[in-house]
Scaffold this active site. Structure first.
Site: not given
Length: 536
Positions: A257, A266
């Site tokens: 994920e 991120e």
């Protein structure tokens, strides 16, 4: 300090915290000593268990050493070559007393192999066991990485993601609906977190799952997996970054994920791609397989006024006798440099959306460093354009079922919500007018992106037949510093002739992934959402 480390790496005797023989799981683990030696023609490693009288002799020419974590390794000892691959029938799991001794042991092991022209520098997965500096550490600043792994090392944040039932339920369905992809297969869970996806893979019949997690959550994952022994016996938790760890075998399927806000925040997609290149066997599968960033212009007077009013504080000319107005302009631009994260009403979209495709199975890591997307829309209404709305979806391209996970406005809300880039200077458009521009994302070392957005439209009126007057508005935003606007969406009244743009049916139903990839928009085309416009 450097001299002491060098001295450790040059010695040939090591005290091991524990050694367990993999081929004899009933044999208890015990502390041991290890000594490297050579007779001029061969190099050998001798491991002496404290509880076992007979030492273990390891021929470095035949052995392979893999790092499973900062202080854990596995040494495969005896192999047989079948022509296509080498299989190992014996090995030992080694636990070191600290990370420094682990690095020193690996260094001496590799030196011993190379000294006698033994194939030891390159491991079966194509990476070197010893890396002086992690590739992750080279591109990400240490303070950002520290905060990142601290955040995901806490159970409350893992709970937040687990309780996103759209997210978790979509992953569970994608795995269970495609059991044929998992039964009897080796799986690598990239950034395993709590280990939930590893447990799903084991439920689907995976032969073995390697759960790779760099944060302290690895310890919690080990505990959770141990508490589910029927599944846990086929799962190995490895604490470390995918850029650093070694695995004893190739994977048939990767599951992860890796999505952040706007899909790319991120920068974990890069680690997902690195894991693909390091661990995935040819023709292996990736869950998810493809991601799409969707974009559409929006009009939201409420949001614009809300953000502009934040800077009103700095318009005070007598704040305890101080004139704050010199900083008003800077504060105004500062608020508009924050992308807005919230769930918005899809009726705010003023044009059909377009999307940019990222194929995780093909994209190169370096191609994620800079993403440049040309924009083109046709406005459905006459209004002020306040910026660009963005969301994403991902495809699990299973052999049995193709399943989408979407974060679209109007769909059930996820913990990703949607994202909007707000212009400090709106532009005006008429119904049927073309809006062009560019969304340019540049990665930075704080594990995020700088966003550069430009939207343009030609003014209508006198002289329009000769090309009109071009309106252009631009903004620069930091995806790392969003404005989390979690209030409920306002009720937005519609004019009688304003159309409703629905996103409730954005899922592509085609079974042909190649057809999907061909739908990537070009600078001169716009790929609309699947549903048709309806009158409100």
């Amino acid at each position: 300090m450097v001299d002491s480390v060098a001295q450790i790496k040059n010695h040939r005797d090591f005290t091991l915290a524990s050694v367990t023989e993999i081929s004899s799981p009933s044999f208890p683990s015990s502390p041991a000593t290890a000594r490297f030696s050579s007779d001029g023609s061969t190099a050998e490693l001798r491991i002496q268990h404290e509880s076992h009288q007979i030492p273990l002799h390891v021929d470095l020419q035949a052995a392979q050493l893999f790092k499973l974590g900062p202080v854990r390794s596995v040494c495969l000892l005896e192999g047989s070559d079948t022509g296509k691959q080498t299989s190992y029938s014996k090995g030992v799991a080694i636990q070191f007393r600290n990370e420094e001794e682990s690095d020193a042991f690996h260094c001496v092991f590799q030196k011993g192999k190379k000294k006698f022209n033994v194939q030891g520098g390159d491991l079966p997965n194509g990476t070197d066991v010893i890396t002086s500096t992690s590739k992750f550490d080279q591109k990400i600043e240490s303070s950002s990485a520290k905060m990142y792994f601290h955040y995901y090392g806490q159970l409350l944040h893992q709970q937040n993601m687990l309780q996103d039932y759209v997210r978790t339920g979509s992953y569970y369905a994608a795995v269970m609906e495609n059991r044929t992809d998992f039964v009897g297969r080796v799986v690598v869970d990239v950034g395993a977190g709590s280990g939930i996806l590893s447990l799903f893979a084991a439920q689907a019949g995976a032969k073995h799952v390697y759960a790779v997690e760099a944060s302290e959550m690895a310890g919690y994952a080990q505990k959770l997996i141990a508490g589910n022994p029927l599944l846990g016996q086929r799962i190995t938790v490895i604490k470390g970054k995918v850029e650093d760890v070694e695995l004893p075998e190739k994977a048939d399927i990767l599951i992860s994920e890796p999505m952040g806000t706007l899909l790319v925040n991120e920068r974990m997609l890069e680690s997902y791609v690195i894991a693909r290149d390091r661990f995935l066997s040819p023709n292996g599968k990736m869950f998810p397989t493809v991601g799409r960033i969707h974009m559409a212009p929006f009009s939201d007077e409420y949001l614009f006024v809300e953000m502009a009013n934040k800077s009103m504080f700095w318009q005070q000319q007598n704040y305890y006798g101080v004139d704050l107005t010199p900083l008003h302009g800077t504060a105004f631009q500062g608020y508009f440099s924050q992308p807005v994260v919230d769930a918005f009403d899809p009726r705010l979209l003023i044009a059909p959306s377009m999307f940019h495709v990222i194929d995780f199975t093909k994209i190169k890591e370096e191609e994620l460093y800079e993403i440049d997307i040309p924009l083109r829309f046709i406005s459905s209404v006459g209004t002020r354009v306040h910026g660009l709305a963005c969301w994403f979806d991902v495809l699990f391209n299973g052999s049995t079922v193709q399943r989408w996970l979407t974060t679209a406005p109007g769909s059930p809300t996820t913990h990703w919500y949607q994202l909007r880039c707000v212009l400090s200077q709106p532009i005006y458009v008429m119904a049927g007018q073309e809006i062009t521009g560019r969304l340019h994302l540049i990665a930075h070392n704080a594990q995020s992106y700088t966003i550069y957005l430009t939207l343009s439209a030609k003014s209508w009126g006198p002289g329009a037949e000769q090309g009109g007057i071009l309106q252009t508005s631009s903004c620069k935003l930091d995806l790392k510093e969003p404005y989390y606007r979690m209030s409920q969406p306002q009720a937005y009244p519609l004019t009688q002739d304003q159309p409703l743009l629905s996103t409730e049916d954005i899922h592509i139903q085609s079974d042909d992934l190649d057809e999907l990839m061909q739908q990537q928009p070009s600078p001169n085309s716009c790929a609309p959402i699947d549903s048709q416009m309806k009158n409100a």
